[in-house]
Every structure is written in C-alpha cells, then in structure tokens.
Write a protein that holds these residues in place. Sequence first.
Motif, mmCIF file in Angstrom:
data_model
loop_
_atom_site.group_PDB
_atom_site.id
_atom_site.type_symbol
_atom_site.label_atom_id
_atom_site.label_comp_id
_atom_site.label_asym_id
_atom_site.label_seq_id
_atom_site.Cartn_x
_atom_site.Cartn_y
_atom_site.Cartn_z
ATOM 1 N N UNK A 1 0.840 -1.211 0.000
ATOM 2 C CA UNK A 1 0.000 0.000 0.000
ATOM 3 C C UNK A 1 0.871 1.256 0.000
ATOM 4 N N UNK A 2 1.943 1.256 0.794
ATOM 5 C CA UNK A 2 2.876 2.392 0.804
ATOM 6 C C UNK A 2 3.507 2.585 -0.578
ATOM 7 N N UNK A 3 3.920 1.482 -1.186
ATOM 8 C CA UNK A 3 4.548 1.531 -2.513
ATOM 9 C C UNK A 3 3.540 2.032 -3.556
ATOM 10 N N UNK A 4 2.316 1.500 -3.521
ATOM 11 C CA UNK A 4 1.286 1.903 -4.480
ATOM 12 C C UNK A 4 0.937 3.382 -4.358
ATOM 13 N N UNK A 5 1.033 3.925 -3.138
ATOM 14 C CA UNK A 5 0.727 5.339 -2.904
ATOM 15 C C UNK A 5 1.911 6.244 -3.236
ATOM 16 N N UNK A 6 3.057 5.650 -3.591
ATOM 17 C CA UNK A 6 4.234 6.441 -3.916
ATOM 18 C C UNK A 6 4.954 6.986 -2.685
ATOM 19 N N UNK A 7 4.700 6.407 -1.530
ATOM 20 C CA UNK A 7 5.269 6.882 -0.258
ATOM 21 C C UNK A 7 6.591 6.174 0.055
ATOM 22 N N UNK A 8 6.643 4.873 -0.154
ATOM 23 C CA UNK A 8 7.778 4.052 0.270
ATOM 24 C C UNK A 8 8.993 4.261 -0.625
ATOM 25 N N UNK A 9 10.101 4.681 -0.025
ATOM 26 C CA UNK A 9 11.370 4.774 -0.733
ATOM 27 C C UNK A 9 12.181 3.513 -0.465
ATOM 28 N N UNK A 10 12.258 3.104 0.805
ATOM 29 C CA UNK A 10 13.018 1.919 1.184
ATOM 30 C C UNK A 10 12.643 1.543 2.611
ATOM 31 N N UNK A 11 13.040 0.384 3.035
ATOM 32 C CA UNK A 11 12.811 -0.057 4.408
ATOM 33 C C UNK A 11 13.263 -1.484 4.591
ATOM 34 N N UNK A 12 13.481 -1.870 5.855
ATOM 35 C CA UNK A 12 13.911 -3.231 6.146
ATOM 36 C C UNK A 12 13.894 -3.463 7.648
ATOM 37 N N UNK A 13 14.044 -4.715 8.017
ATOM 38 C CA UNK A 13 14.174 -5.087 9.424
ATOM 39 C C UNK A 13 15.639 -5.269 9.768
ATOM 40 N N UNK A 14 15.941 -5.141 11.044
ATOM 41 C CA UNK A 14 17.313 -5.265 11.513
ATOM 42 C C UNK A 14 17.440 -6.444 12.465
ATOM 43 N N UNK A 15 18.595 -7.097 12.422
ATOM 44 C CA UNK A 15 18.879 -8.170 13.370
ATOM 45 C C UNK A 15 19.024 -7.568 14.770
ATOM 46 N N UNK A 16 18.918 -8.386 15.809
ATOM 47 C CA UNK A 16 19.093 -7.876 17.177
ATOM 48 C C UNK A 16 20.444 -7.188 17.353
ATOM 49 N N UNK A 17 20.520 -6.292 18.333
ATOM 50 C CA UNK A 17 21.749 -5.523 18.551
ATOM 51 C C UNK A 17 22.936 -6.399 18.939
#
Length: 127
Positions: A36-52
Amino acid sequence: MRVMVFVKATDDSEKGLFPPDEMQAMMAAMGRYNDALRDAGILIDGDGLKPSSHGKRIAFDGAERRVIDGPFAAVSELVAGWWLWEVRDMDEAVAWGKRCPNPMPGPSEIEIRPHYEAADFAARTQG
C-alpha cells in the motif's frame, strides 16, 4: 518531505524470538502494508534489523575511535526496523503510521522523524 520511520525494538525482537505462527501472520500483514505504501508512492526503502547482539557501535572522542560490541542496553531506545518515506507533511506520515499493523507480537512503537532539507539550513544562515 522525507521522513525516517523507526520500528522500536522490544525484548522479543532483541532476543530474535517470534512464534512461527505469529511471525507468518505479521509478515503477511506487513507485506500488504508495504504494498500500500509503494502503491501510494510513499515508500522509498525499508527493512528489518537483526538484534543488537549482531551489531557494533563506534564511539568517537576527538581523533580516537573505540568499537563497542552489542548487545546494547536500553532496548526501548534501539531500532528493530525502518522505512524511508516521501510524504506531503508530518500529518500524512502520522496517518500512514496509524495504518501500520503492529510490528511486534506485543506492545510496540514506531517513531517518525523528518529529514533535514536544504531550506532548513538556508533559514539558519540567513538569520
């Protein structure tokens, strides 16, 4: 305006523990949200991170550098994931943030922070 959206870490995310059924449902919901973010033209990038525990910090003191191995304390101040969004204004970012499925099995938070823009620096130098 560009905003960075941080998914705050929790005790569970720092342990890397997610029940398989919950993880599958959560990933599916997050996939739909990202679409939905991508379709709306909002999402540039994103991801999850491993634990610290998989991370490092570099501490600066003048010319000195010191490497600090994870895990890091203050779980509530850590980041478990992120998005970079392009939005009209902070109100639009908050509206999209409210639509986000809960990114963790229990209570969680996201934090939205605007990027500096060239105009922010121009205003400071002029007056």
